[in-house]
Enzyme design. Structure first.
Site, PDB file in Angstrom:
ATOM      1  N   GLU A 201      38.764  36.580  31.141  1.00 51.79           N
ATOM      2  CA  GLU A 201      38.930  38.025  31.487  1.00 51.79           C
ATOM      3  C   GLU A 201      39.950  38.828  30.971  1.00 51.79           C
ATOM      4  OE1 GLU A 201      38.689  36.678  35.660  1.00 51.79           O
ATOM      5  OE2 GLU A 201      36.663  36.014  35.340  1.00 51.79           O
TER       6      GLU A 201
ATOM      7  N   GLU B   9      36.843  27.056  29.457  1.00 48.68           N
ATOM      8  CA  GLU B   9      36.114  27.483  30.386  1.00 48.68           C
ATOM      9  C   GLU B   9      34.873  28.287  29.640  1.00 48.68           C
ATOM     10  OE1 GLU B   9      37.939  28.328  34.210  1.00 48.68           O
ATOM     11  OE2 GLU B   9      38.397  29.975  32.859  1.00 48.68           O
TER      12      GLU B   9
ATOM     13  N   GLY C 184      31.679  32.249  37.028  1.00 44.64           N
ATOM     14  CA  GLY C 184      31.409  33.171  37.988  1.00 44.64           C
ATOM     15  C   GLY C 184      29.828  33.571  38.106  1.00 44.64           C
TER      16      GLY C 184
ATOM     17  N   ASN D   3      42.012  29.528  40.620  1.00 42.15           N
ATOM     18  CA  ASN D   3      42.317  30.818  40.228  1.00 42.15           C
ATOM     19  C   ASN D   3      41.788  31.864  40.855  1.00 42.15           C
ATOM     20  OD1 ASN D   3      42.914  33.250  38.665  1.00 42.15           O
ATOM     21  ND2 ASN D   3      41.038  32.560  37.102  1.00 42.15           N
TER      22      ASN D   3
HETATM   23  C1  PEP Z   1      37.796  30.958  36.524  1.00 45.64           C
HETATM   24  O1  PEP Z   1      37.666  32.218  36.366  1.00 45.64           O
HETATM   25  O2  PEP Z   1      38.642  30.614  36.037  1.00 45.64           O
HETATM   26  C2  PEP Z   1      36.687  30.315  37.008  1.00 45.64           C
HETATM   27  C3  PEP Z   1      36.265  29.252  36.519  1.00 45.64           C
HETATM   28  O3  PEP Z   1      35.774  31.100  37.817  1.00 45.64           O
HETATM   29  P1  PEP Z   1      34.418  30.213  38.633  1.00 45.64           P
HETATM   30  O4  PEP Z   1      34.987  29.070  39.104  1.00 45.64           O
HETATM   31  O5  PEP Z   1      34.045  31.333  39.597  1.00 45.64           O
HETATM   32  O6  PEP Z   1      33.201  30.349  37.592  1.00 45.64           O
END
Ligand code: PEP
Length: 252
Positions: free
Chosen positions: A96, A166, A172, A9
């Site tokens: 997000e 997630e 992040g 992503n």
């Molecule tokens: C995401 O935004 O889908 C994500 C998993 O981000 P990160 O791997 O940076 O935590």
């Protein structure tokens, strides 16, 4: 046997020329038939990236889409536009978008149905906040997100959907969920899908983990029984992404 899937992503990163440079760097490193690889890229990068991945197994995803066919929705992108540009997957309900753009479960359900109508494969994101985890309401929150997102979607269509668990506190932040936490929720999602659609469909649906996945934790996470790969943010913008796709070769 579910085939693993690793999707990057890119979020709001990479101009079209930077996108081409990144794909040229990653493409030779991504020859792994055992894993489906998807780059979910900003709308403006879709056409150059579709061209840049030609003659590879890499598929392209969008990061969002609107739930109407066409018309006066300034700034939005339609499913037909994505399909015509060469897109196969679309991330829907990313935290997000839920948080910054106030996307509701109802809107996400409309987008899921519209994506399916156009043969796009939704990657539906769900996940709890740190507060929710600390208050012990993770599983009921996840159940609500899943049930609402799949409302009025047939079993045959559900099979073409992918769910990404997630946890918001892991996105992040560098704070990855433990393999036990990730497996517990992915297993629970499979149970919820099983209650809605039956065991056969639940056993076939791919459920990913996302949140600070990197080359050091991919092997442990993806070896869990109910984790069929990952949705990768930050690390998908670096050569490290290839190490995540090739997680089986990792020494961790
Ligand atoms: C995401 O935004 O889908 C994500 C998993 O981000 P990160 O791997 O940076 O935590």
């Amino acid at each position: 046997m579910r085939k693993k899937l690793v999707a990057g992503n890119w979020k709001m990163n990479k101009t079209p020329s930077e996108a081409i440079a990144l794909v040229s760097e990653l493409k030779p490193l991504l020859n792994n038939d055992e894993v489906d690889v998807v780059f979910c890229v900003p709308a403006i990068d879709i056409i150059p990236v579709v061209n840049a991945v030609k003659e590879s197994n890499i598929k392209i995803g969008a990061e969002n889409m609107y739930c109407e066919e066409k018309g006066a929705y300034t700034g939005e992108i339609s499913p037909a536009m994505l399909v015509d540009a060469g897109v196969d997957y679309v991330i829907l309900g990313h935290s997000e978008r839920r948080n910054y753009f106030k996307e509701s479960d109802d809107l996400i359900n409309k987008k899921m149905k519209k994506a399916i109508e156009h043969d796009l494969k939704p990657i539906l994101c769900c996940g709890e906040s740190l507060d929710q985890r600390e208050n012990g309401v993770t599983l009921e929150w996840i159940k609500k997100q899943i049930v609402e997102a799949f409302k009025h979607i047939s079993p045959e269509d559900a099979l073409n959907c992918i769910v990404a668990y997630e946890p918001i506190w892991a996105i992040g932040t560098g704070r990855v969920a433990t393999t036990e936490q990730a497996q517990e929720v992915c297993h629970y999602i499979r149970q919820v899908i099983g209650n809605v659609y039956g065991k056969t469909i639940a056993e076939q649906m791919r459920i990913l983990y996302g949140g600070s996945v990197n080359e050091g934790n991919a092997l442990a996470l993806f070896s869990e029984e109910d984790i069929d790969g990952g949705l990768v943010g930050g690390a998908s913008l670096k050569p490290e992404f290839a190490k995540i796709v090739n997680y089986k070769n990792s020494s961790n």
